[in-house]
Scaffold this motif. Structure first.
Motif, short mmCIF file in Angstrom:
data_model
loop_
_atom_site.label_atom_id
_atom_site.label_comp_id
_atom_site.label_asym_id
_atom_site.label_seq_id
_atom_site.Cartn_x
_atom_site.Cartn_y
_atom_site.Cartn_z
N MET A 169 9.25 1.33 2.83
CA MET A 169 10.02 0.90 1.67
C MET A 169 10.63 2.08 0.91
SD MET A 169 7.46 -2.05 0.23
CE MET A 169 8.28 -2.11 -1.33
N GLY A 170 10.40 3.29 1.38
CA GLY A 170 10.92 4.47 0.70
C GLY A 170 12.35 4.78 1.11
N THR A 171 12.76 5.98 0.77
CA THR A 171 14.13 6.41 1.08
C THR A 171 14.24 6.81 2.55
OG1 THR A 171 13.67 8.71 0.52
CG2 THR A 171 14.40 7.26 -1.28
N TRP A 172 15.49 6.92 3.00
CA TRP A 172 15.76 7.33 4.39
C TRP A 172 15.27 8.75 4.63
CZ3 TRP A 172 16.89 5.60 9.01
CH2 TRP A 172 17.40 6.46 9.94
N LYS A 173 15.45 9.63 3.65
CA LYS A 173 15.02 11.03 3.76
C LYS A 173 13.50 11.11 3.93
CE LYS A 173 15.53 15.35 1.24
NZ LYS A 173 16.05 15.97 0.01
N ASP A 174 12.78 10.30 3.17
CA ASP A 174 11.33 10.29 3.30
C ASP A 174 10.88 9.67 4.62
OD1 ASP A 174 11.01 11.56 0.89
OD2 ASP A 174 10.56 9.74 -0.24
N LYS A 175 11.66 8.72 5.12
CA LYS A 175 11.34 8.12 6.41
C LYS A 175 11.49 9.15 7.54
CE LYS A 175 12.27 3.94 9.06
NZ LYS A 175 13.09 2.75 9.18
N VAL A 176 12.49 10.00 7.43
CA VAL A 176 12.67 11.08 8.41
C VAL A 176 11.49 12.05 8.34
CG1 VAL A 176 14.12 13.05 9.04
CG2 VAL A 176 15.18 10.87 8.47
N LEU A 204 4.32 2.49 20.73
CA LEU A 204 5.62 1.97 20.30
C LEU A 204 5.47 0.84 19.28
CD1 LEU A 204 7.60 1.95 23.65
CD2 LEU A 204 7.92 3.47 21.71
N LEU A 205 4.48 -0.02 19.49
CA LEU A 205 4.23 -1.10 18.55
C LEU A 205 3.83 -0.55 17.17
CD1 LEU A 205 4.07 -4.22 18.36
CD2 LEU A 205 1.64 -3.98 18.86
N THR A 206 3.02 0.48 17.17
CA THR A 206 2.62 1.10 15.91
C THR A 206 3.82 1.71 15.19
OG1 THR A 206 0.47 1.63 16.87
CG2 THR A 206 1.09 2.82 14.88
N TRP A 207 4.68 2.38 15.93
CA TRP A 207 5.86 2.98 15.32
C TRP A 207 6.79 1.89 14.78
CZ3 TRP A 207 7.05 8.05 14.35
CH2 TRP A 207 6.17 8.99 14.87
N ILE A 208 6.92 0.78 15.49
CA ILE A 208 7.76 -0.33 15.00
C ILE A 208 7.17 -0.92 13.72
CG2 ILE A 208 8.49 -2.69 15.52
CD1 ILE A 208 8.87 -1.80 18.42
N ILE A 209 5.85 -1.08 13.67
CA ILE A 209 5.20 -1.62 12.48
C ILE A 209 5.45 -0.71 11.27
CG2 ILE A 209 2.95 -2.05 11.42
CD1 ILE A 209 2.07 -3.18 14.16
N PHE A 210 5.27 0.60 11.46
CA PHE A 210 5.50 1.53 10.35
C PHE A 210 6.97 1.55 9.94
CE2 PHE A 210 1.24 2.95 10.98
CZ PHE A 210 0.88 3.56 9.78
N SER A 211 7.86 1.42 10.90
CA SER A 211 9.29 1.38 10.58
C SER A 211 9.64 0.15 9.76
CB SER A 211 10.11 1.41 11.87
OG SER A 211 11.48 1.33 11.59
N HIS A 230 0.83 -1.21 0.00
CA HIS A 230 0.00 0.00 0.00
C HIS A 230 0.86 1.25 0.00
CE1 HIS A 230 -3.48 -2.49 0.60
NE2 HIS A 230 -2.96 -3.01 1.69
N SER A 231 0.19 2.38 -0.19
CA SER A 231 0.93 3.65 -0.24
C SER A 231 1.44 4.08 1.13
CB SER A 231 0.03 4.74 -0.83
OG SER A 231 -1.11 4.91 -0.02
N LEU A 232 0.98 3.44 2.20
CA LEU A 232 1.49 3.78 3.53
C LEU A 232 2.96 3.39 3.69
CD1 LEU A 232 -1.40 2.80 5.97
CD2 LEU A 232 -0.60 5.06 5.40
N SER A 233 3.46 2.54 2.82
CA SER A 233 4.85 2.13 2.93
C SER A 233 5.79 2.94 2.04
CB SER A 233 5.00 0.65 2.60
OG SER A 233 4.62 0.41 1.27
N THR A 234 5.25 3.79 1.17
CA THR A 234 6.11 4.58 0.29
C THR A 234 5.81 6.07 0.32
OG1 THR A 234 4.61 4.14 -1.55
CG2 THR A 234 6.52 2.69 -1.31
N ASN A 235 4.61 6.48 0.65
CA ASN A 235 4.23 7.88 0.67
C ASN A 235 4.37 8.41 2.10
OD1 ASN A 235 3.01 10.39 0.57
ND2 ASN A 235 1.35 9.70 -0.77
N TYR A 236 5.33 9.30 2.30
CA TYR A 236 5.59 9.76 3.66
C TYR A 236 4.48 10.63 4.22
CZ TYR A 236 7.26 14.18 1.62
OH TYR A 236 7.37 15.36 0.95
#
Length: 164
Positions: free
Chosen positions: A96-103, A85-92, A38-44
């Motif tokens: 699948m995007g870049t490190w910059k987008d993850k930040v 914390l569990l939610t943040w771990i799941i999203f982490s 889904h787009s939740l893994s690539t769209n920041y």
């Protein structure tokens, strides 16, 4: 009550220290694997707004528990902090995007805590005494405690999601 608070702090520290182990748990792997398509893994923006919404919902849940259970503050902390914390771990794990987008996603998701901190300072700045001679020292103590908790929550969430 102090024992419950200490138990919550210890449990949170265990979750932070063992986040790699929790990331490999079947439930986390299963949910993050389902999110990868889904787009939740690539769209920041979408992922950040989803994290913002989860943080707001968990805060609202803790707030409701605070007023409807006798020891609601401790029950809310013991339940909502690990869920956050569990939610943040799941999203982490699902990202699948870049490190910059993850930040960027992490900053958008944790901006709830920043907005809450701004509201706390605004509330204290506009607070007026209930009667002449009323001391606002306890309100100031509440601002300090809220500042510590929100800053800590923001730092922990950023630490969890930005780990390598």
């Amino acid at each position: 009550m102090t024992v419950l608070l200490l138990a919550g702090i210890v449990f949170t520290l265990i979750l932070i220290m063992r986040q790699r182990d929790f990331a490999s748990v079947g439930m986390v792997k299963n949910i993050s694997h389902k999110m990868k398509g889904h787009s939740l893994s690539t769209n920041y923006w979408q992922a950040g707004i989803a994290l913002f919404s989860v943080n707001a919902a968990l805060f609202a849940l803790a707030f409701v528990i605070l007023f409807f259970l006798p020891y609601g503050a401790m029950a809310g902390l013991l339940m909502c902090i690990p869920l956050s914390l569990l939610t943040w771990i799941i999203f982490s794990e699902a990202w699948m995007g870049t490190w910059k987008d993850k930040v960027k996603m992490a900053f958008i998701g944790s901006s709830f805590f920043l907005l809450f901190l701004v509201w706390v300072f605004w509330y204290y700045a506009t607070l007026e005494p209930a009667y002449p001679g009323d001391d606002l020292f306890m309100a100031w103590i509440g601002v300090i405690i809220a500042s510590i908790f929100t800053t800590g929550a923001m730092c922990v969430s950023m630490f969890v999601i930005l780990r390598k």
